[in-house]
Motif scaffolding. Structure first.
Motif, short mmCIF file in Angstrom:
data_model
loop_
_atom_site.label_atom_id
_atom_site.label_comp_id
_atom_site.label_asym_id
_atom_site.label_seq_id
_atom_site.Cartn_x
_atom_site.Cartn_y
_atom_site.Cartn_z
N ARG A 87 1.12 2.48 7.28
CA ARG A 87 0.08 1.84 6.47
C ARG A 87 0.68 1.46 5.13
O ARG A 87 1.49 2.20 4.57
CB ARG A 87 -1.06 2.81 6.23
N PRO A 88 0.25 0.31 4.59
CA PRO A 88 0.75 -0.07 3.26
C PRO A 88 0.22 0.90 2.21
O PRO A 88 -0.91 1.37 2.28
CB PRO A 88 0.22 -1.48 3.04
N VAL A 89 1.08 1.20 1.30
CA VAL A 89 0.71 2.09 0.21
C VAL A 89 -0.08 1.29 -0.83
O VAL A 89 0.38 0.24 -1.28
CB VAL A 89 1.97 2.70 -0.44
N PRO A 90 -1.28 1.76 -1.17
CA PRO A 90 -2.04 1.01 -2.19
C PRO A 90 -1.31 1.05 -3.54
O PRO A 90 -0.79 2.07 -3.94
CB PRO A 90 -3.38 1.73 -2.28
N VAL A 91 -1.30 -0.07 -4.15
CA VAL A 91 -0.65 -0.20 -5.45
C VAL A 91 -1.74 -0.22 -6.51
O VAL A 91 -2.65 -1.03 -6.46
CB VAL A 91 0.19 -1.49 -5.53
N SER A 92 -1.64 0.68 -7.44
CA SER A 92 -2.61 0.68 -8.53
C SER A 92 -1.97 -0.01 -9.73
O SER A 92 -0.80 0.20 -10.04
CB SER A 92 -3.04 2.10 -8.89
N ILE A 93 -2.74 -0.82 -10.34
CA ILE A 93 -2.27 -1.53 -11.52
C ILE A 93 -2.70 -0.73 -12.74
O ILE A 93 -3.87 -0.42 -12.92
CB ILE A 93 -2.86 -2.95 -11.58
N VAL A 94 -1.72 -0.38 -13.53
CA VAL A 94 -2.00 0.38 -14.73
C VAL A 94 -2.21 -0.60 -15.88
O VAL A 94 -1.34 -1.41 -16.19
CB VAL A 94 -0.82 1.33 -15.06
N VAL A 95 -3.38 -0.52 -16.45
CA VAL A 95 -3.70 -1.38 -17.58
C VAL A 95 -3.88 -0.48 -18.80
O VAL A 95 -4.71 0.41 -18.81
CB VAL A 95 -5.00 -2.18 -17.32
N ASN A 96 -3.07 -0.73 -19.79
CA ASN A 96 -3.16 0.12 -20.97
C ASN A 96 -4.33 -0.32 -21.86
O ASN A 96 -4.84 -1.43 -21.73
CB ASN A 96 -1.83 0.14 -21.74
N PRO A 97 -4.76 0.55 -22.74
CA PRO A 97 -5.90 0.23 -23.61
C PRO A 97 -5.68 -1.00 -24.48
O PRO A 97 -6.60 -1.75 -24.74
CB PRO A 97 -6.06 1.47 -24.49
#
Length: 181
Positions: free
Chosen positions: A3-13
């Motif tokens: 299964r593809p690993v979900p990629v989380s996008i880190v958005v800084n403040p």
């Protein structure tokens, strides 16, 4: 099957703050830029340059309430920089060219066009404070700080700008249009 690993996008403040700032003020920035230069492409470029400079200096913004005047100041300075650079080559176009429907916009016709034309006849010292107040939503004190003037002088300029604009729109004489009255 993997299964593809979900990629989380880190958005800084900081990025969130800038995105919110852009969403809230991009329309006002474009309108003000268009009033300054009267060219769609240049207005868009001015807004982009303004946002680029704002991103680089975002840490200098201390209060969210000061964001709009801060951005308008950056935009005014960007507009001034355009005129500091070498003059662009111009080409005379035939006045008989039909206006392409793609170029037609509501601001080029009707009441908005009449108002734009009347405002362009105002002397610069009256037009600029009026634009900052109407398009920028700035108070007299903010305009005074921006233009390096006293609030009372700005109030007088705004009053005279409205009087001259009213006279121009009602078909005032050339002395009013030239700012001689």
């Amino acid at each position: 099957m993997e299964r593809p690993v979900p990629v989380s996008i880190v958005v800084n403040p900081r990025q969130r703050q800038f995105e919110a700032l852009t969403r809230a003020h991009a329309g006002d920035l474009y309108r003000y830029a268009y009033w300054l230069c009267k060219q769609d492409a240049l207005a868009q470029d001015l807004v982009q340059e303004t946002l680029l400079r704002a991103w680089k200096a975002l840490d200098a913004l201390r209060e969210a309430d000061a964001a709009k005047p801060w951005l308008l100041t950056i935009l005014r300075r960007e507009h001034a920089r355009v005129h500091e650079r070498k003059p662009m080559d111009t080409v005379e176009l035939d006045d008989n060219l039909a206006e392409d429907a793609a170029w037609a916009s509501p601001e080029r016709h009707g009441d908005a066009a009449e108002l734009r034309e009347a405002m362009s006849k105002l002397p610069h010292k009256y037009r600029e404070p009026l634009l900052l107040q109407v398009l920028g939503g700035m108070s007299c004190e903010e305009i005074a700080a921006e233009l390096g003037q006293q609030p009372g002088a700005v109030m007088t300029q705004l009053f005279r700008a409205r009087q001259k604009l009213k006279s121009i729109l009602q078909g005032g004489g050339p002395e009013v249009q030239l700012g001689l009255s």
